[in-house]
Design a protein around this motif. Structure first.
Motif, PDB file in Angstrom:
ATOM      1  N   PHE A 155      53.654  60.864  12.448  1.00  0.00           N
ATOM      2  CA  PHE A 155      53.983  60.363  11.122  1.00  0.00           C
ATOM      3  C   PHE A 155      54.148  61.539  10.184  1.00  0.00           C
ATOM      4  O   PHE A 155      53.453  62.534  10.274  1.00  0.00           O
ATOM      5  CB  PHE A 155      52.872  59.442  10.589  1.00  0.00           C
ATOM      6  CG  PHE A 155      52.810  58.128  11.298  1.00  0.00           C
ATOM      7  CD1 PHE A 155      53.621  57.079  10.922  1.00  0.00           C
ATOM      8  CD2 PHE A 155      51.945  57.934  12.355  1.00  0.00           C
ATOM      9  CE1 PHE A 155      53.573  55.872  11.578  1.00  0.00           C
ATOM     10  CE2 PHE A 155      51.886  56.738  13.020  1.00  0.00           C
ATOM     11  CZ  PHE A 155      52.701  55.700  12.631  1.00  0.00           C
ATOM     12  N   GLY A 156      55.091  61.421   9.264  1.00  0.00           N
ATOM     13  CA  GLY A 156      55.319  62.465   8.277  1.00  0.00           C
ATOM     14  C   GLY A 156      54.376  62.288   7.099  1.00  0.00           C
ATOM     15  O   GLY A 156      53.448  61.481   7.120  1.00  0.00           O
ATOM     16  N   SER A 157      54.611  63.039   6.034  1.00  0.00           N
ATOM     17  CA  SER A 157      53.780  62.905   4.848  1.00  0.00           C
ATOM     18  C   SER A 157      54.201  61.647   4.092  1.00  0.00           C
ATOM     19  O   SER A 157      55.292  61.118   4.269  1.00  0.00           O
ATOM     20  CB  SER A 157      53.926  64.141   3.969  1.00  0.00           C
ATOM     21  OG  SER A 157      55.278  64.289   3.592  1.00  0.00           O
ATOM     22  N   GLY A 195      59.450  46.631  12.238  1.00  0.00           N
ATOM     23  CA  GLY A 195      58.450  47.598  12.680  1.00  0.00           C
ATOM     24  C   GLY A 195      57.639  48.173  11.526  1.00  0.00           C
ATOM     25  O   GLY A 195      57.265  49.336  11.547  1.00  0.00           O
ATOM     26  N   VAL A 196      57.370  47.370  10.508  1.00  0.00           N
ATOM     27  CA  VAL A 196      56.622  47.814   9.335  1.00  0.00           C
ATOM     28  C   VAL A 196      55.207  47.272   9.412  1.00  0.00           C
ATOM     29  O   VAL A 196      54.991  46.086   9.633  1.00  0.00           O
ATOM     30  CB  VAL A 196      57.301  47.334   8.031  1.00  0.00           C
ATOM     31  CG1 VAL A 196      56.476  47.717   6.816  1.00  0.00           C
ATOM     32  CG2 VAL A 196      58.697  47.901   7.927  1.00  0.00           C
ATOM     33  N   LEU A 197      54.237  48.154   9.234  1.00  0.00           N
ATOM     34  CA  LEU A 197      52.834  47.778   9.175  1.00  0.00           C
ATOM     35  C   LEU A 197      52.432  47.932   7.712  1.00  0.00           C
ATOM     36  O   LEU A 197      52.325  49.046   7.205  1.00  0.00           O
ATOM     37  CB  LEU A 197      52.017  48.698  10.075  1.00  0.00           C
ATOM     38  CG  LEU A 197      50.611  48.287  10.433  1.00  0.00           C
ATOM     39  CD1 LEU A 197      50.598  46.920  11.103  1.00  0.00           C
ATOM     40  CD2 LEU A 197      49.995  49.301  11.361  1.00  0.00           C
ATOM     41  N   GLU A 198      52.255  46.811   6.993  1.00  0.00           N
ATOM     42  CA  GLU A 198      52.024  46.841   5.553  1.00  0.00           C
ATOM     43  C   GLU A 198      50.607  46.387   5.227  1.00  0.00           C
ATOM     44  O   GLU A 198      50.114  45.400   5.777  1.00  0.00           O
ATOM     45  CB  GLU A 198      53.034  45.946   4.844  1.00  0.00           C
ATOM     46  CG  GLU A 198      52.924  46.007   3.339  1.00  0.00           C
ATOM     47  CD  GLU A 198      54.020  45.220   2.651  1.00  0.00           C
ATOM     48  OE1 GLU A 198      53.699  44.502   1.697  1.00  0.00           O
ATOM     49  OE2 GLU A 198      55.180  45.326   3.082  1.00  0.00           O
ATOM     50  N   THR A 224      55.377  50.080  15.722  1.00  0.00           N
ATOM     51  CA  THR A 224      55.396  50.448  14.309  1.00  0.00           C
ATOM     52  C   THR A 224      56.284  51.660  14.055  1.00  0.00           C
ATOM     53  O   THR A 224      56.153  52.679  14.724  1.00  0.00           O
ATOM     54  CB  THR A 224      53.958  50.747  13.815  1.00  0.00           C
ATOM     55  OG1 THR A 224      53.166  49.585  14.012  1.00  0.00           O
ATOM     56  CG2 THR A 224      53.947  51.125  12.362  1.00  0.00           C
ATOM     57  N   ARG A 225      57.175  51.536  13.093  1.00  0.00           N
ATOM     58  CA  ARG A 225      58.026  52.645  12.669  1.00  0.00           C
ATOM     59  C   ARG A 225      57.636  53.142  11.281  1.00  0.00           C
ATOM     60  O   ARG A 225      57.969  54.238  10.893  1.00  0.00           O
ATOM     61  CB  ARG A 225      59.501  52.217  12.623  1.00  0.00           C
ATOM     62  CG  ARG A 225      60.051  51.671  13.918  1.00  0.00           C
ATOM     63  CD  ARG A 225      60.011  52.604  15.090  1.00  0.00           C
ATOM     64  NE  ARG A 225      60.688  53.857  14.831  1.00  0.00           N
ATOM     65  CZ  ARG A 225      60.447  54.986  15.475  1.00  0.00           C
ATOM     66  NH1 ARG A 225      59.537  55.004  16.424  1.00  0.00           N
ATOM     67  NH2 ARG A 225      61.087  56.085  15.194  1.00  0.00           N
ATOM     68  N   ARG A 259      56.654  57.309   7.448  1.00  0.00           N
ATOM     69  CA  ARG A 259      57.523  56.942   8.578  1.00  0.00           C
ATOM     70  C   ARG A 259      57.125  57.689   9.833  1.00  0.00           C
ATOM     71  O   ARG A 259      56.655  58.817   9.782  1.00  0.00           O
ATOM     72  CB  ARG A 259      58.973  57.303   8.275  1.00  0.00           C
ATOM     73  CG  ARG A 259      59.591  56.423   7.267  1.00  0.00           C
ATOM     74  CD  ARG A 259      61.095  56.625   7.214  1.00  0.00           C
ATOM     75  NE  ARG A 259      61.628  55.882   6.106  1.00  0.00           N
ATOM     76  CZ  ARG A 259      61.870  54.588   6.123  1.00  0.00           C
ATOM     77  NH1 ARG A 259      61.658  53.911   7.208  1.00  0.00           N
ATOM     78  NH2 ARG A 259      62.333  53.968   5.073  1.00  0.00           N
ATOM     79  N   ARG A 260      57.367  57.070  10.949  1.00  0.00           N
ATOM     80  CA  ARG A 260      57.150  57.702  12.231  1.00  0.00           C
ATOM     81  C   ARG A 260      58.336  58.604  12.543  1.00  0.00           C
ATOM     82  O   ARG A 260      59.471  58.222  12.330  1.00  0.00           O
ATOM     83  CB  ARG A 260      57.011  56.641  13.315  1.00  0.00           C
ATOM     84  CG  ARG A 260      56.481  57.172  14.597  1.00  0.00           C
ATOM     85  CD  ARG A 260      56.149  56.055  15.517  1.00  0.00           C
ATOM     86  NE  ARG A 260      55.301  56.568  16.553  1.00  0.00           N
ATOM     87  CZ  ARG A 260      54.591  55.832  17.356  1.00  0.00           C
ATOM     88  NH1 ARG A 260      54.609  54.532  17.219  1.00  0.00           N
ATOM     89  NH2 ARG A 260      53.860  56.372  18.289  1.00  0.00           N
TER      90      ARG A 260
END
Length: 175
Positions: free
Chosen positions: A32-34, A119-122, A158-159, A173-174
């Motif tokens: 995962f990025g920042s 693919g969103v984990l909210e 998850t993306r 984001r992944r």
């Protein structure tokens, strides 16, 4: 002397080959990025079925009524960090409450078909406030944080991980 020099040379070459691991996609710390700012998701406060209680199945003989959830989204999300673990990842979020005394901070997963499809984990960062009036106080005195463990199974599809507050949202984001 020749054996120790050979072992030292082989060890040095092996260790020097590890620098490619840092930028590799197989390295879990690069998954995962920042976090980046995102607009909060608009929800309708005037939903026609807002006062209709949800029916729950499986009420047992000794089951009582569940307490009413009086928590609210935190005012502002300040930090989102995702730390990989051997069994998945830990999602850490920190935010600033609207006033002092916020307690029972928790990341509540928001389930929707659109999020699952994309693919969103909210998560919504929710807190409770005391019934009595409290001072607003300094920003540092209103800081609240929470973390939640995500399993490897949930991470496979998850993306994007998003944490939503009242005024803003942060997402990661992944890669």
């Amino acid at each position: 002397m020749k054996k120790s020099f050979t072992v030292l040379l082989v060890a040095a070459l092996t260790v020097s080959a590890c620098s490619g691991w840092r930028d590799s996609r197989a390295n879990p710390s690069n998954w995962f990025g920042s976090s980046t700012p995102a607009d909060p998701v608009e929800t309708s406060a005037y939903d026609a079925d807002a006062l209709v209680p949800e029916q729950k199945d499986g009420g047992g003989l000794f089951s009582g009524t569940e307490p009413e959830d009086i928590s609210v989204p935190i005012a502002r999300i300040d930090e989102l960090r995702i730390d990989p673990t051997p069994g998945g990842a830990i999602v850490y979020a920190a935010g600033t409450a609207a006033r002092q005394g916020a307690y029972n901070a928790r990341l509540v997963r928001t389930e929707s078909e659109e999020n699952q499809k994309n693919g969103v984990l909210e998560f919504t960062f929710r807190v409770n406030y005391p019934n009595k009036a409290t001072n607003q106080g300094t920003e540092r005195s209103r800081m609240v944080s929470d973390a939640i463990n995500i399993s490897q199974k949930d991470l496979e599809s998850t993306r994007l991980v998003r944490v939503v507050g009242e005024q803003n949202a942060l997402e990661s984001r992944r890669r």
